[in-house]
Design a protein around this motif. Structure first.
Motif, PDB file in Angstrom:
ATOM      1  N   THR A 276      48.882  10.069  44.458  1.00  0.00           N
ATOM      2  CA  THR A 276      49.631   8.901  44.923  1.00  0.00           C
ATOM      3  C   THR A 276      50.439   9.164  46.175  1.00  0.00           C
ATOM      4  O   THR A 276      50.551   8.298  47.039  1.00  0.00           O
ATOM      5  N   ARG A 277      51.030  10.348  46.324  1.00  0.00           N
ATOM      6  CA  ARG A 277      51.971  10.549  47.415  1.00  0.00           C
ATOM      7  C   ARG A 277      51.313  10.503  48.782  1.00  0.00           C
ATOM      8  O   ARG A 277      51.972  10.190  49.764  1.00  0.00           O
ATOM      9  N   THR A 278      50.017  10.799  48.870  1.00  0.00           N
ATOM     10  CA  THR A 278      49.434  10.746  50.213  1.00  0.00           C
ATOM     11  C   THR A 278      47.919  10.726  50.255  1.00  0.00           C
ATOM     12  O   THR A 278      47.346  10.528  51.305  1.00  0.00           O
ATOM     13  N   ALA A 279      47.222  10.878  49.132  1.00  0.00           N
ATOM     14  CA  ALA A 279      45.779  11.110  49.206  1.00  0.00           C
ATOM     15  C   ALA A 279      44.937   9.848  49.172  1.00  0.00           C
ATOM     16  O   ALA A 279      44.076   9.649  50.017  1.00  0.00           O
ATOM     17  N   GLY A 280      45.117   8.972  48.208  1.00  0.00           N
ATOM     18  CA  GLY A 280      44.375   7.727  48.205  1.00  0.00           C
ATOM     19  C   GLY A 280      43.178   7.663  47.287  1.00  0.00           C
ATOM     20  O   GLY A 280      42.567   6.603  47.161  1.00  0.00           O
ATOM     21  N   PHE A 281      42.773   8.773  46.655  1.00  0.00           N
ATOM     22  CA  PHE A 281      41.741   8.687  45.632  1.00  0.00           C
ATOM     23  C   PHE A 281      42.334   8.028  44.387  1.00  0.00           C
ATOM     24  O   PHE A 281      43.542   8.052  44.172  1.00  0.00           O
ATOM     25  N   ASN A 282      41.468   7.488  43.554  1.00  0.00           N
ATOM     26  CA  ASN A 282      41.944   6.943  42.283  1.00  0.00           C
ATOM     27  C   ASN A 282      40.833   7.017  41.253  1.00  0.00           C
ATOM     28  O   ASN A 282      39.641   6.978  41.584  1.00  0.00           O
ATOM     29  N   THR A 283      41.235   7.123  39.984  1.00  0.00           N
ATOM     30  CA  THR A 283      40.269   7.109  38.885  1.00  0.00           C
ATOM     31  C   THR A 283      40.532   5.950  37.934  1.00  0.00           C
ATOM     32  O   THR A 283      39.837   5.821  36.927  1.00  0.00           O
ATOM     33  N   VAL A 284      41.542   5.136  38.223  1.00  0.00           N
ATOM     34  CA  VAL A 284      41.786   3.894  37.482  1.00  0.00           C
ATOM     35  C   VAL A 284      41.996   2.778  38.501  1.00  0.00           C
ATOM     36  O   VAL A 284      42.211   3.039  39.694  1.00  0.00           O
ATOM     37  N   ASP A 285      41.948   1.551  38.047  1.00  0.00           N
ATOM     38  CA  ASP A 285      42.099   0.401  38.933  1.00  0.00           C
ATOM     39  C   ASP A 285      43.563   0.262  39.353  1.00  0.00           C
ATOM     40  O   ASP A 285      44.429  -0.030  38.524  1.00  0.00           O
ATOM     41  N   ILE A 286      43.844   0.462  40.637  1.00  0.00           N
ATOM     42  CA  ILE A 286      45.220   0.368  41.134  1.00  0.00           C
ATOM     43  C   ILE A 286      45.736  -1.062  41.034  1.00  0.00           C
ATOM     44  O   ILE A 286      46.926  -1.308  40.819  1.00  0.00           O
ATOM     45  N   GLY A 287      44.851  -2.032  41.155  1.00  0.00           N
ATOM     46  CA  GLY A 287      45.257  -3.422  41.038  1.00  0.00           C
ATOM     47  C   GLY A 287      45.702  -3.805  39.639  1.00  0.00           C
ATOM     48  O   GLY A 287      46.342  -4.847  39.453  1.00  0.00           O
ATOM     49  N   GLY A 288      45.369  -2.965  38.648  1.00  0.00           N
ATOM     50  CA  GLY A 288      45.748  -3.253  37.284  1.00  0.00           C
ATOM     51  C   GLY A 288      47.057  -2.621  36.851  1.00  0.00           C
ATOM     52  O   GLY A 288      47.465  -2.766  35.688  1.00  0.00           O
ATOM     53  N   LEU A 289      47.746  -1.936  37.759  1.00  0.00           N
ATOM     54  CA  LEU A 289      49.004  -1.289  37.407  1.00  0.00           C
ATOM     55  C   LEU A 289      50.084  -2.318  37.092  1.00  0.00           C
ATOM     56  O   LEU A 289      50.091  -3.422  37.652  1.00  0.00           O
ATOM     57  N   THR A 290      50.989  -1.942  36.211  1.00  0.00           N
ATOM     58  CA  THR A 290      52.143  -2.797  35.954  1.00  0.00           C
ATOM     59  C   THR A 290      53.046  -2.808  37.182  1.00  0.00           C
ATOM     60  O   THR A 290      52.941  -1.946  38.064  1.00  0.00           O
ATOM     61  N   GLN A 291      53.947  -3.766  37.249  1.00  0.00           N
ATOM     62  CA  GLN A 291      54.835  -3.864  38.402  1.00  0.00           C
ATOM     63  C   GLN A 291      55.767  -2.657  38.492  1.00  0.00           C
ATOM     64  O   GLN A 291      56.085  -2.193  39.589  1.00  0.00           O
ATOM     65  N   ALA A 292      56.212  -2.151  37.334  1.00  0.00           N
ATOM     66  CA  ALA A 292      57.097  -0.980  37.345  1.00  0.00           C
ATOM     67  C   ALA A 292      56.383   0.236  37.917  1.00  0.00           C
ATOM     68  O   ALA A 292      56.939   0.971  38.747  1.00  0.00           O
ATOM     69  N   THR A 293      55.139   0.461  37.491  1.00  0.00           N
ATOM     70  CA  THR A 293      54.370   1.588  38.018  1.00  0.00           C
ATOM     71  C   THR A 293      54.084   1.406  39.498  1.00  0.00           C
ATOM     72  O   THR A 293      54.116   2.364  40.277  1.00  0.00           O
ATOM     73  N   THR A 294      53.798   0.176  39.905  1.00  0.00           N
ATOM     74  CA  THR A 294      53.538  -0.095  41.316  1.00  0.00           C
ATOM     75  C   THR A 294      54.741   0.265  42.174  1.00  0.00           C
ATOM     76  O   THR A 294      54.598   0.854  43.259  1.00  0.00           O
ATOM     77  N   LEU A 295      55.927  -0.054  41.705  1.00  0.00           N
ATOM     78  CA  LEU A 295      57.144   0.290  42.448  1.00  0.00           C
ATOM     79  C   LEU A 295      57.317   1.803  42.537  1.00  0.00           C
ATOM     80  O   LEU A 295      57.682   2.331  43.598  1.00  0.00           O
TER      81      LEU A 295
END
Length: 445
Positions: A276-295
């Motif tokens: 998350t801090r700088t790379a940009g890969f993901n293994t789960v849907d980032i659009g599905g994150l809760t608002q707290a996790t998104t913050l």
């Protein structure tokens, strides 16, 4: 190509301006190469290609086109070269070529290199550059070999080896470009992928100054205060982000809640925390994150990686110094003491300036982007912070942006890579003070 002409003729350009022009020239060259018919499988606009080249050079990873299916092998190779040059710094490669050819590295070259590597001194720059090259080659080769264990059996020798090399280089440079539309989600529970990719991200994000210091010295006591802060800060952020992601997303059916196995949920929590801090890969849907996790993710993206690393953000050491300065203020201390060293007022002023410029950059970019794109505020804010931190994570709105919105993000990515403080130094006019004014008082709070 003005900066290179200046280098050849010996004319001097201010290092911040030279670096900005060099990176801009690299983006332009990458756009032209990607425009060649041999680089694409489908027709693309200049906006698509310029955005892709900018994202690659700034090692961001935001994409408006699918890298794996809409670019040919040649196009993917161009993107990979742009990632490598942008991640490690073009001046690093230029100086390496000069030294290999036996050509002298003049004072102007060293000043550009010092700015590119964010160093305070020109002593030891050539040695640091060689250390960087050796470290990069070893890490990327080892990462590609480990990933080949996963990709070769699945895709065959040719496609598997290419996928291994591409993702190893992309991961070490904290770029986040993947050859698959869902990034690395297909391997969400695979131990090799979940260990190799984050390891490359962390090693690339520590910073080459830290790596060189760890190679020169043995033992904790011999490390510089910068190395100690980076190691402690990186470990603390990894632990905190892994635990917080798992706690907030454990029962979310759009992310961790969809997995039945405990090991898969833990691997996914670890992977997202590392990337998350700088790379940009993901293994789960980032659009599905809760608002707290998104913050929380937005906070981590602002912090970023380490100084002289392939990552972006305001840097881990900057964030730590802000915390230490706040602690010292409430303890009524007039200086910051950490690990047996005292940090000077000039460093504190630099941290404050960098933080303020970064905050203003994000806020202004967010405001302008909202003028071009109507949508959910959180999605737009996430996209803006991701571009500034050169992270590349997205909640799915990148492809929906029009030309104006893309231009805003391209500028933010460029500033995030070149560095807000570098831009500040470029615009600043420094004159020696001849008059010292009496002290004044400003009431705060």
């Amino acid at each position: 190509m003005a900066p290179f002409a200046a280098l050849r003729s010996g004319r001097f350009l201010p290092p911040p301006l030279a670096l900005m022009l060099i990176y801009a020239a690299l983006i332009a060259a990458g756009t032209l190469l990607l425009k060649l018919p041999v680089a694409r499988t489908v027709a693309m606009s200049w906006s698509d290609l310029a955005f892709t080249a900018t994202s690659a050079v700034t090692v961001t990873g935001l994409a408006v086109r699918d890298t794996g299916s809409e670019f040919t092998l040649f196009g993917q190779a161009v993107i990979l070269v742009l990632i490598q040059l942008g991640g490690l710094g073009l001046m690093t490669f230029a100086v390496l070529i000069l030294t290999m050819l036996g050509l002298p590295v003049g004072i102007t070259h060293r000043q550009y290199l010092r700015e590119d590597l964010n160093q305070t001194s020109m002593s030891g720059l050539i040695r640091l550059t060689r250390t960087i090259l050796r470290f990069v080659l070893v890490c990327e080769a080892a990462g590609a070999a480990l990933l080949a264990v996963v990709f070769v059996p699945e895709f065959g020798w040719g496609a598997g080896l290419w996928a291994s090399l591409f993702h190893a280089v992309s991961a070490f440079n904290n770029a986040g470009f993947a050859l698959y539309p869902d990034s690395l989600s297909a391997w969400v529970g695979h131990p090799v992928v979940n260990l190799t990719v984050p390891a490359l991200l962390i090693l690339g994000g520590l910073g080459f100054t830290v790596i060189a210091d760890m190679q020169r010295r043995t033992g904790w006591r011999g490390y510089t205060v910068h190395t100690k802060l980076m190691l402690v800060g990186t470990l603390a952020l990894l632990v905190w982000s892994t635990a917080s992601f798992a706690a907030l997303e454990w029962h979310n059916p759009a992310t961790l809640g969809q997995f039945d196995r405990l090991s898969t949920r833990l691997w996914a929590s670890w992977f997202q925390a590392a990337t998350t801090r700088t790379a940009g890969f993901n293994t789960v849907d980032i659009g599905g994150l809760t608002q707290a996790t998104t913050l929380i993710f937005m906070t981590l993206m602002v912090v970023g990686a380490g100084s002289t690393s392939t990552g972006g953000g305001i840097k881990v050491t900057t964030f730590i110094m802000l915390l230490l300065a706040t602690y010292s203020f409430f303890r009524r201390h007039t200086a910051i003491d950490v690990f047996g060293r005292r940090l000077g007022a000039e460093q504190i002023m630099k941290v404050l300036a960098l933080s303020m410029v970064s905050m203003l950059t994000v806020l202004v970019a967010l405001f302008v982007l909202m003028l071009f794109h109507e949508g959910d505020f959180l999605d737009i804010a996430f996209e803006t912070v991701s571009a500034f931190g050169t992270v590349g994570l997205s909640r799915g709105i990148t492809g929906d942006l029009d030309t104006g919105g893309r231009a805003v993000l391209m500028l933010v990515m460029f500033l995030g890579r070149v560095g807000p403080l570098t831009l500040g130094f470029l615009l600043a006019v420094r004159h020696p003070r001849r008059v010292s004014y009496p002290a004044g008082t400003v009431y705060l709070g």
